[in-house]
Enzyme design. Structure first.
Site, mmCIF file in Angstrom:
data_model
loop_
_atom_site.group_PDB
_atom_site.id
_atom_site.type_symbol
_atom_site.label_atom_id
_atom_site.label_comp_id
_atom_site.label_asym_id
_atom_site.label_seq_id
_atom_site.Cartn_x
_atom_site.Cartn_y
_atom_site.Cartn_z
ATOM 1 C CG ASP A 88 -1.953 1.110 1.088
ATOM 2 O OD1 ASP A 88 -2.762 1.045 0.140
ATOM 3 O OD2 ASP A 88 -1.938 2.050 1.895
ATOM 4 C CG ASP A 470 6.824 28.206 33.276
ATOM 5 O OD1 ASP A 470 7.167 27.772 34.394
ATOM 6 O OD2 ASP A 470 6.883 27.524 32.240
ATOM 7 N N GLY A 496 4.479 32.993 37.959
ATOM 8 C CA GLY A 496 3.656 32.409 39.027
ATOM 9 C C GLY A 496 3.806 30.900 39.059
ATOM 10 C CG ASP A 497 4.046 27.174 42.054
ATOM 11 O OD1 ASP A 497 3.323 26.354 41.457
ATOM 12 O OD2 ASP A 497 4.892 26.851 42.906
ATOM 13 C CG PHE A 498 1.035 25.252 37.237
ATOM 14 C CD1 PHE A 498 1.318 24.179 38.051
ATOM 15 C CD2 PHE A 498 1.614 25.312 35.969
ATOM 16 C CE1 PHE A 498 2.164 23.180 37.640
ATOM 17 C CE2 PHE A 498 2.480 24.303 35.546
ATOM 18 C CZ PHE A 498 2.766 23.240 36.385
ATOM 19 N NE ARG A 513 6.420 17.978 24.115
ATOM 20 C CZ ARG A 513 6.296 18.667 22.985
ATOM 21 N NH1 ARG A 513 5.926 19.923 23.008
ATOM 22 N NH2 ARG A 513 6.502 18.081 21.825
HETATM 23 C C1 M5T Z 1 3.070 8.296 -5.657
HETATM 24 C C2 M5T Z 1 2.804 7.329 -6.816
HETATM 25 C C3 M5T Z 1 1.867 6.338 -6.702
HETATM 26 N N1 M5T Z 1 1.627 5.481 -7.750
HETATM 27 C C4 M5T Z 1 0.590 4.417 -7.648
HETATM 28 O O1 M5T Z 1 -0.381 4.767 -6.705
HETATM 29 C C5 M5T Z 1 -1.072 3.574 -6.298
HETATM 30 C C6 M5T Z 1 -1.262 3.647 -4.794
HETATM 31 O O2 M5T Z 1 -2.436 3.029 -4.433
HETATM 32 P P1 M5T Z 1 -2.508 1.660 -3.611
HETATM 33 O O3 M5T Z 1 -3.763 1.657 -2.859
HETATM 34 O O4 M5T Z 1 -1.256 1.459 -2.847
HETATM 35 O O5 M5T Z 1 -2.530 0.546 -4.762
HETATM 36 P P2 M5T Z 1 -3.618 0.240 -5.879
HETATM 37 O O6 M5T Z 1 -3.187 0.832 -7.161
HETATM 38 O O7 M5T Z 1 -5.003 0.608 -5.407
HETATM 39 O O8 M5T Z 1 -3.516 -1.318 -6.008
HETATM 40 P P3 M5T Z 1 -3.832 -2.420 -4.884
HETATM 41 O O9 M5T Z 1 -2.510 -2.988 -4.492
HETATM 42 O O10 M5T Z 1 -4.704 -3.432 -5.566
HETATM 43 O O11 M5T Z 1 -4.532 -1.772 -3.726
HETATM 44 C C7 M5T Z 1 -0.189 2.405 -6.692
HETATM 45 O O12 M5T Z 1 -0.789 1.725 -7.769
HETATM 46 C C8 M5T Z 1 1.118 3.065 -7.128
HETATM 47 O O13 M5T Z 1 1.714 2.319 -8.146
HETATM 48 C C9 M5T Z 1 2.316 5.602 -8.947
HETATM 49 O O14 M5T Z 1 2.073 4.871 -9.913
HETATM 50 N N2 M5T Z 1 3.287 6.576 -9.039
HETATM 51 C C10 M5T Z 1 3.564 7.455 -8.025
HETATM 52 O O15 M5T Z 1 4.442 8.326 -8.184
#
Ligand code: M5T
Length: 610
Positions: A88, A470, A496-498, A513
């Site tokens: 992905d 602070d 001041g001191d909270f 923080r």
């Molecule tokens: C930044 C960039 C992305 N991509 C394509 O973007 C899709 C990402 O989508 P994904 O959800 O990761 O994949 P998908 O195409 O939906 O296929 P699947 O794996 O079936 O989910 C992929 O295709 C990648 O190549 C390019 O071809 N060139 C680029 O420069």
């Protein structure tokens, strides 16, 4: 042609690519892999807010895509493939995850966001090994991610629309394809190009080496003598010594077990080494060596290596040594280590900073973490050497955060302030914009130190007047952090001191923080003071790195230890922060993330007393 021997290991297996992406198909088949393509039906709809980092989201999506295909094929054939690969790709900018655009307007929104700026592209990959036993599908998941940074040029509206009208953006994360027309938008790339295109082939091959080709005995012995992990090279994959059996789909390799490998036919040899050693624990060795890397970074910062190179780099080691007044041999080694750590680059003309080092490790600049590094080197380093007794005895008896400890020396306080200032500057914008705070016209940042967050709040909300409250000994030094002189008109500092003094009037109170520095009784005391000062309808904004069950991220773990060695405080989960706000009369509690490491919790003061 199969260039990488480890790809050859997969040739006799049934490998499935769970992806519809033509780019992934092309990258893997050009690498010589033989596989079937079964696009996943997994809907990419995981809740992004539930992940501590963007890449955790990409990895999980990749895993779900691959698991869906594995289980569908298993149900259909009653025989799952041997290996299923899912991936992905996402684009991230300013904490936002961009996937494929829904339509042209969406593509325009994405490309305008990326225009003229640098962003990150993450690809999460899951390699799933399947095995069917008694009709049951058993899976081992190996997952990783790769990050590449890409910078777009400044592009005109016309060019963006022309590009969108070409149709190319629509099936691509972030709305562009770097490998085609979209390459024209890109000024520079740092990292693996193929990772942007959709599949990090280099990292994938390295993972296969780890999985299929644990190091040979000679390598293990070499490690014993030299402490140099012989991993991450493809040569190990050449199987002259090991043959196919030793390099097979070892269970230990596949599921990453780092425990005992089964002894070979001869059992352990005299060195205690076994015939089929488990995969080399390179991550573990990195962990063991981690403190050396930190110390190298600390030392280079302290010696102002990054300042020298920012001003005058590239420079040869001998010139750096002269400028930092150190030995040539020692400087050369330190510089090489910094190159290995990705902080410096070595060129024909000498060493120069990476962008990361210039931005964050030089002592000047709004994004500088120099003060934070110095604090870790000079203070945290010392107290962490005593971690064992903190673990044995529980949190330190000394109360209070370093800024609030009256016995603290001026130098130590200043060092702490510098550390907090650097961190706060880096995250102030993300914190200020985590929620829409425009309904408030006055805010008070309790323990707001140098006012880094307060300034950002004032900048972001033009109607907002912000008070930083602070300790006097902290406020006294504030001006040295803002050398440009005057503070903005809507910003004031009140000493001041909270815990003791009346809190300044405000509609919105901020505790950034602060709470993790205090034990539960003190937290209740502080929150009840805030609750009493806050009028119904007013707000409380808490900023912390929460220990959340979802967040296996390493990011929150050092903080947990900090609280142990430094104060009586402790890190808390988001559920605990929600409950604390609830107990003190704050309702409609909402949570948001500010970047990778911070959580922001906002509650509204109810009309009835708690
Ligand atoms: C930044 C960039 C992305 N991509 C394509 O973007 C899709 C990402 O989508 P994904 O959800 O990761 O994949 P998908 O195409 O939906 O296929 P699947 O794996 O079936 O989910 C992929 O295709 C990648 O190549 C390019 O071809 N060139 C680029 O420069």
């Amino acid at each position: 042609m199969v260039l990488s021997p480890v790809i050859g290991k997969l040739l006799h297996k049934r490998v499935v690519l769970a992806s519809a992406s033509p780019r992934r198909r092309e990258i893997l088949s050009q690498a010589g892999l033989r596989f079937e393509v079964v696009p996943s039906r997994f809907k990419e709809k995981l809740d992004k807010a539930a992940f501590p980092t963007p890449y955790a989201y990409a990895i999980e999506t990749a895993k779900q895509k691959a698991l869906e295909v594995a289980s569908r094929m298993h149900q259909k054939d009653l025989r799952a493939p041997d290996v299923v690969i899912g991936a992905d790709t996402i684009v991230t900018i300013g904490g936002l995850i961009l996937e494929k655009p829904a339509d042209k307007q969406d593509a325009y929104r994405m490309l305008s966001r990326l225009n003229g700026k640098e962003h990150s592209v993450f690809t999460g990959v899951a390699i799933i090994h399947c095995c069917s036993e008694d009709g049951q599908l058993d899976t081992d998941v190996c997952e990783f991610h790769e990050e590449t940074t890409v910078k777009f040029s400044e592009l005109s509206e016309d060019l963006l629309w022309e590009y969108i009208d070409s149709g190319e953006p629509m099936d691509k994360a972030g709305g562009y394809g770097i490998q085609a027309l979209g390459g024209m938008l890109v000024e520079c790339v740092h990292g693996d190009f193929l990772n942007v295109v959709g599949f990090p082939l280099n990292h994938f091959c390295k993972k296969l080496v780890e999985l299929y080709c644990p190091p040979r005995r000679e390598d293990v012995q070499r490690v014993k003598h030299e402490s140099i992990p012989p991993v991450d090279t493809f040569e190990i994959a050449s199987d002259t010594a090991q043959g196919d059996e030793g390099c097979g789909p070892s269970r230990a390799g596949v599921d990453g077990h780092t425990g005992q490998a089964p002894a070979g036919p001869q059992g352990p040899d005299t060195n205690g080494l076994v015939e089929n050693p488990p995969p080399f624990p390179s991550d573990l060795l990195d962990l063991i060596d981690g403190f050396k890397a930190s110390k190298a970074l600390f030392t280079a910062c302290k010696l102002k290596v990054f300042d020298v190179l920012k001003e005058e780099g590239p420079l040869k080691a001998v010139d750096v040594a002269r400028k930092i007044n150190a030995s040539v041999c020692g400087t050369g080694r330190l510089l090489d280590v910094c190159v290995a750590l990705g902080l410096l680059e070595k060129t024909d003309t000498g060493y120069r900073n990476t962008r990361l080092a210039s931005r964050h490790l030089a002592s000047e600049g709004v994004c500088s973490l120099h003060g934070f590094v110095a604090y870790n080197d000079e203070h945290a380093w010392t107290v962490f050497t005593d971690l064992e007794s903190a673990v044995r005895q529980g949190p330190r008896a000394a109360a209070g955060s370093p800024a609030e400890d009256p016995s603290q020396s001026r130098d130590r306080r200043l060092r702490f302030m510098r550390a907090m200032h650097g961190l706060a500057q880096l995250t102030a914008r993300q914190v200020a914009t985590a929620f829409d705070l425009s309904r408030f016209t006055s805010a008070c940042d309790l323990g707001g130190c140098t006012g880094a967050l307060a300034r950002e709040l004032a900048r972001e909300y033009p109607r907002l007047k912000v008070t930083v409250f602070d300790l006097p000994e902290v406020i006294e030094h504030v001006s040295s952090f803002h050398p440009e002189g005057r503070q903005p008109e809507r910003l004031r500092f009140v000493p001041g001191d909270f815990f003791k003094d009346d809190l300044p009037d405000a509609q919105l109170y901020v505790l950034s923080r602060i709470l993790h520095d205090w034990a539960d009784d003190r937290v209740h005391e502080l929150l009840s003071r805030v609750s009493r000062s806050c009028k119904p309808g007013g707000g409380l904004l808490v900023v912390e790195t929460a220990l959340d069950e979802r967040r296996a991220a390493r990011a929150s773990l050092p903080a947990a230890l900090n609280a142990l060695v430094r104060t009586q405080g402790r890190e808390r989960s988001l559920a605990e922060y929600r409950s604390l706000l609830g107990q003190h009369g704050f309702r409609e509690v909402q949570v948001a993330q500010a970047g990778d490491r911070l959580d922001v919790v906002l509650g509204t003061r109810a009309s009835s007393a708690p």
